[in-house]
Design a protein around this motif. Structure first.
Motif, PDB file in Angstrom:
ATOM      1  N   LEU A 170       0.860  -1.180   0.000  1.00  0.00           N
ATOM      2  CA  LEU A 170       0.000   0.000   0.000  1.00  0.00           C
ATOM      3  C   LEU A 170       0.897   1.231   0.000  1.00  0.00           C
ATOM      4  O   LEU A 170       1.582   1.510   0.989  1.00  0.00           O
ATOM      5  N   GLU A 171       0.905   1.933  -1.100  1.00  0.00           N
ATOM      6  CA  GLU A 171       1.666   3.179  -1.163  1.00  0.00           C
ATOM      7  C   GLU A 171       0.748   4.308  -0.712  1.00  0.00           C
ATOM      8  O   GLU A 171      -0.170   4.710  -1.427  1.00  0.00           O
ATOM      9  N   VAL A 172       0.978   4.803   0.494  1.00  0.00           N
ATOM     10  CA  VAL A 172       0.110   5.834   1.071  1.00  0.00           C
ATOM     11  C   VAL A 172       0.584   7.200   0.594  1.00  0.00           C
ATOM     12  O   VAL A 172       1.752   7.566   0.758  1.00  0.00           O
ATOM     13  N   ARG A 173      -0.325   7.944  -0.028  1.00  0.00           N
ATOM     14  CA  ARG A 173      -0.031   9.294  -0.488  1.00  0.00           C
ATOM     15  C   ARG A 173      -0.964  10.291   0.187  1.00  0.00           C
ATOM     16  O   ARG A 173      -2.006   9.925   0.724  1.00  0.00           O
ATOM     17  N   ASP A 174      -0.583  11.551   0.137  1.00  0.00           N
ATOM     18  CA  ASP A 174      -1.431  12.637   0.617  1.00  0.00           C
ATOM     19  C   ASP A 174      -2.348  13.036  -0.532  1.00  0.00           C
ATOM     20  O   ASP A 174      -1.869  13.423  -1.607  1.00  0.00           O
ATOM     21  N   ALA A 175      -3.661  12.942  -0.315  1.00  0.00           N
ATOM     22  CA  ALA A 175      -4.622  13.217  -1.389  1.00  0.00           C
ATOM     23  C   ALA A 175      -4.522  14.645  -1.920  1.00  0.00           C
ATOM     24  O   ALA A 175      -4.965  14.925  -3.035  1.00  0.00           O
ATOM     25  N   ARG A 176      -3.932  15.546  -1.145  1.00  0.00           N
ATOM     26  CA  ARG A 176      -3.785  16.929  -1.603  1.00  0.00           C
ATOM     27  C   ARG A 176      -2.639  17.087  -2.601  1.00  0.00           C
ATOM     28  O   ARG A 176      -2.593  18.064  -3.348  1.00  0.00           O
ATOM     29  N   ILE A 177      -1.710  16.121  -2.590  1.00  0.00           N
ATOM     30  CA  ILE A 177      -0.585  16.144  -3.529  1.00  0.00           C
ATOM     31  C   ILE A 177      -0.373  14.725  -4.076  1.00  0.00           C
ATOM     32  O   ILE A 177       0.602  14.058  -3.756  1.00  0.00           O
ATOM     33  N   PRO A 178      -1.287  14.252  -4.920  1.00  0.00           N
ATOM     34  CA  PRO A 178      -1.275  12.856  -5.377  1.00  0.00           C
ATOM     35  C   PRO A 178      -0.010  12.454  -6.132  1.00  0.00           C
ATOM     36  O   PRO A 178       0.364  11.278  -6.138  1.00  0.00           O
ATOM     37  N   LEU A 179       0.645  13.414  -6.763  1.00  0.00           N
ATOM     38  CA  LEU A 179       1.860  13.123  -7.521  1.00  0.00           C
ATOM     39  C   LEU A 179       3.114  13.460  -6.709  1.00  0.00           C
ATOM     40  O   LEU A 179       4.064  12.677  -6.672  1.00  0.00           O
ATOM     41  N   SER A 180       3.093  14.611  -6.068  1.00  0.00           N
ATOM     42  CA  SER A 180       4.267  15.056  -5.307  1.00  0.00           C
ATOM     43  C   SER A 180       4.558  14.164  -4.107  1.00  0.00           C
ATOM     44  O   SER A 180       5.698  14.117  -3.633  1.00  0.00           O
ATOM     45  N   SER A 181       3.544  13.454  -3.603  1.00  0.00           N
ATOM     46  CA  SER A 181       3.746  12.583  -2.442  1.00  0.00           C
ATOM     47  C   SER A 181       4.027  11.136  -2.840  1.00  0.00           C
ATOM     48  O   SER A 181       3.963  10.230  -1.999  1.00  0.00           O
ATOM     49  N   ALA A 182       4.348  10.899  -4.121  1.00  0.00           N
ATOM     50  CA  ALA A 182       4.674   9.541  -4.580  1.00  0.00           C
ATOM     51  C   ALA A 182       5.923   9.036  -3.860  1.00  0.00           C
ATOM     52  O   ALA A 182       6.827   9.799  -3.536  1.00  0.00           O
ATOM     53  N   TYR A 183       5.959   7.720  -3.619  1.00  0.00           N
ATOM     54  CA  TYR A 183       7.087   7.075  -2.945  1.00  0.00           C
ATOM     55  C   TYR A 183       8.108   6.683  -4.003  1.00  0.00           C
ATOM     56  O   TYR A 183       7.885   5.750  -4.773  1.00  0.00           O
ATOM     57  N   ASP A 184       9.217   7.399  -4.019  1.00  0.00           N
ATOM     58  CA  ASP A 184      10.201   7.274  -5.100  1.00  0.00           C
ATOM     59  C   ASP A 184      10.744   5.854  -5.249  1.00  0.00           C
ATOM     60  O   ASP A 184      11.039   5.403  -6.355  1.00  0.00           O
ATOM     61  N   GLN A 185      10.852   5.137  -4.135  1.00  0.00           N
ATOM     62  CA  GLN A 185      11.471   3.812  -4.151  1.00  0.00           C
ATOM     63  C   GLN A 185      10.637   2.769  -4.903  1.00  0.00           C
ATOM     64  O   GLN A 185      11.135   1.704  -5.253  1.00  0.00           O
TER      65      GLN A 185
ATOM     66  N   ALA B 137      -1.427 -13.462   5.239  1.00  0.00           N
ATOM     67  CA  ALA B 137      -1.089 -12.438   4.250  1.00  0.00           C
ATOM     68  C   ALA B 137      -0.463 -11.236   4.948  1.00  0.00           C
ATOM     69  O   ALA B 137      -0.869 -10.867   6.057  1.00  0.00           O
ATOM     70  N   THR B 138       0.505 -10.638   4.294  1.00  0.00           N
ATOM     71  CA  THR B 138       1.143  -9.437   4.839  1.00  0.00           C
ATOM     72  C   THR B 138       1.013  -8.290   3.836  1.00  0.00           C
ATOM     73  O   THR B 138       1.166  -8.478   2.628  1.00  0.00           O
ATOM     74  N   ILE B 139       0.724  -7.112   4.382  1.00  0.00           N
ATOM     75  CA  ILE B 139       0.567  -5.899   3.575  1.00  0.00           C
ATOM     76  C   ILE B 139       1.567  -4.869   4.093  1.00  0.00           C
ATOM     77  O   ILE B 139       1.591  -4.566   5.282  1.00  0.00           O
ATOM     78  N   LEU B 140       2.376  -4.342   3.198  1.00  0.00           N
ATOM     79  CA  LEU B 140       3.402  -3.364   3.572  1.00  0.00           C
ATOM     80  C   LEU B 140       2.889  -1.954   3.297  1.00  0.00           C
ATOM     81  O   LEU B 140       2.478  -1.635   2.177  1.00  0.00           O
ATOM     82  N   LEU B 141       2.882  -1.124   4.331  1.00  0.00           N
ATOM     83  CA  LEU B 141       2.514   0.283   4.178  1.00  0.00           C
ATOM     84  C   LEU B 141       3.784   1.083   3.949  1.00  0.00           C
ATOM     85  O   LEU B 141       4.690   1.070   4.794  1.00  0.00           O
ATOM     86  N   VAL B 142       3.871   1.778   2.838  1.00  0.00           N
ATOM     87  CA  VAL B 142       5.048   2.596   2.557  1.00  0.00           C
ATOM     88  C   VAL B 142       4.602   3.990   2.135  1.00  0.00           C
ATOM     89  O   VAL B 142       3.462   4.206   1.720  1.00  0.00           O
ATOM     90  N   GLY B 143       5.520   4.935   2.237  1.00  0.00           N
ATOM     91  CA  GLY B 143       5.213   6.298   1.822  1.00  0.00           C
ATOM     92  C   GLY B 143       6.202   7.281   2.391  1.00  0.00           C
ATOM     93  O   GLY B 143       7.071   6.930   3.191  1.00  0.00           O
ATOM     94  N   ILE B 144       6.063   8.517   1.977  1.00  0.00           N
ATOM     95  CA  ILE B 144       6.906   9.586   2.497  1.00  0.00           C
ATOM     96  C   ILE B 144       6.411   9.971   3.892  1.00  0.00           C
ATOM     97  O   ILE B 144       5.336   9.532   4.321  1.00  0.00           O
ATOM     98  N   PRO B 145       7.163  10.769   4.651  1.00  0.00           N
ATOM     99  CA  PRO B 145       6.713  11.152   5.993  1.00  0.00           C
ATOM    100  C   PRO B 145       5.416  11.962   5.984  1.00  0.00           C
ATOM    101  O   PRO B 145       5.121  12.697   5.042  1.00  0.00           O
ATOM    102  N   ASN B 146       4.654  11.781   7.045  1.00  0.00           N
ATOM    103  CA  ASN B 146       3.489  12.621   7.348  1.00  0.00           C
ATOM    104  C   ASN B 146       2.314  12.474   6.391  1.00  0.00           C
ATOM    105  O   ASN B 146       1.490  13.375   6.260  1.00  0.00           O
ATOM    106  N   VAL B 147       2.201  11.315   5.731  1.00  0.00           N
ATOM    107  CA  VAL B 147       1.026  11.061   4.904  1.00  0.00           C
ATOM    108  C   VAL B 147      -0.038  10.276   5.675  1.00  0.00           C
ATOM    109  O   VAL B 147      -1.117  10.009   5.147  1.00  0.00           O
ATOM    110  N   GLY B 148       0.270   9.900   6.916  1.00  0.00           N
ATOM    111  CA  GLY B 148      -0.721   9.225   7.760  1.00  0.00           C
ATOM    112  C   GLY B 148      -0.641   7.716   7.752  1.00  0.00           C
ATOM    113  O   GLY B 148      -1.647   7.044   8.003  1.00  0.00           O
TER     114      GLY B 148
END
Length: 370
Positions: A50-65, A139-150
């Motif tokens: 699960l790549e968690v993004r901030d809905a206010r910045i759907p592209l800028s909050s993409a997880y680069d990795q 089953a395992t689900i990995l939550l990833v994302g940039i800081p402060n996206v919740g």
């Protein structure tokens, strides 16, 4: 001053500030580098990412990795904080991701119904995967994302709602949640469902070592991913006001007219003078607390009146200067030194923007088709 120009200036200031720190980069700390390696090792081992993004910045909050790490069938883009985003624009973004063959899902980590719907969606996805590989293992689900996206708030909510749904007993585990970016230090496993058992792995937020796009830097700072100290609260508040001035959000506050406000204020005073109970309620209103409804009301009304009455281009920096001056009275900030007053107003404006009290925005534009 145009919004894009201001955003680029702030972005350049952030890059300069972070590169001048003793470590060479203000946000890419050793623990973030270690977390990045640990996450990369786990991605191939989990069932879903699960790549968690901030809905206010759907592209800028993409997880680069994740650019080249996982298939689109295994990856789900979760747009968290959807309650803070413009709803119609968010739907357009969901269509965009669908056209790009990405699975996306909007969620509010603090809303039970929203979390339950996400949990149902995840359980259905896991069952589909189990049918394909004919396995019944956990089953395992990995939550990833940039800081402060919740991510941690999302993990905790899934864990809590999942346990209630499964009628499980025992002590709840909690992932660390903080308004400050970068507080999660370790990878934490939380059970979110039974039959089959599903665990979610909450991970530290990770930014790339360098962000080359100045406007992306500014958007990350506006939404709280990059700490305010790198950009300056005053500059970020000016950038928010320039966004507000060009939007239609302030027009929604047109009903907050002077006559209505004066009438409600007079009515409130009359009631207070005739009722001790109402008098006590008035005493419990603290002018220094800018999150109270009556303060937010005054701020919205003041911003609407200043923008609507401005005789000139809304991108003129004089409009922002007038808004700051008008905020003294709206926020009831004592007139001390100009620097102190400006910073106080800026901090309060940013807080109200980030909590959705001054409108709902999506700061990214959908990429044009080439």
């Amino acid at each position: 001053m145009a919004t894009a120009t201001l955003a680029r200036q702030i972005g350049r200031a952030i890059t300069k500030a972070t590169n001048s720190t003793s470590s060479g980069n203000g946000w890419y700390s050793p623990h973030m580098a270690a977390a990045s390696r640990a996450i990369a090792e786990r991605i191939p081992l989990v069932d879903l990412v699960l790549e968690v993004r901030d809905a206010r910045i759907p592209l800028s909050s993409a997880y680069d990795q994740l650019r080249n790490c996982t298939s689109s069938s295994k990856r789900i883009i979760v747009m968290n904080k959807m309650d803070l985003a413009n709803n119609s624009q968010l739907k357009d973004w969901m269509k965009y991701f669908e056209q790009k063959n990405y699975i996306s899902y909007g969620v509010n980590a603090h809303n039970k119904e929203s979390i339950q719907q996400l949990l149902n969606f995840l359980q259905a996805r896991v069952r589909e995967l189990k049918k394909v590989d004919h396995s019944s293992h956990t089953a395992t689900i990995l939550l990833v994302g940039i800081p402060n996206v919740g991510k941690s708030a999302l993990a905790n909510s899934l864990h809590r709602i999942g346990r209630i749904s499964a009628a499980e007993k025992g002590k709840l585990k909690h992932a660390t949640v903080s308004p400050q970016p970068g507080e999660t230090k370790n990878i934490t496993g939380l059970k979110i469902a039974s039959h089959p058992n599903i665990y979610v792995l909450d991970t530290p937020g990770v930014l790339p070592p360098h962000i080359l796009d100045d406007e992306v830097c500014t958007k990350l700072a506006l939404t709280g991913t990059i700490q305010d100290c790198f950009a300056g609260e005053n500059e970020l508040a000016q950038c928010f006001l320039s966004i507000l001035n060009r939007s239609d959000e302030y027009k929604k506050w047109a009903q907050l007219s002077n006559s209505e406000n004066e009438r409600s204020f007079a009515d409130r005073n009359i009631k207070c003078s005739t009722s001790s109970e109402m008098g006590m309620k008035r005493k419990r209103q603290y002018p220094t607390d800018h999150t109270q409804d009556f303060i937010v009301h005054d701020v919205r009304q003041t911003l609407f009146e200043v923008i609507s009455s401005f005789d000139g281009n809304v991108e003129d920096e004089r409009l922002i200067e007038e808004e700051f001056k008008a905020m003294h009275a709206a926020f009831q900030v004592p007139l001390e030194s100009e620097h102190y007053t400006q910073n106080k107003i800026a901090a309060k404006l940013l807080n109200l923007f980030r909590t959705g009290r001054l409108g709902h925005y999506i700061l990214d534009s959908i990429p044009r088709k080439l």
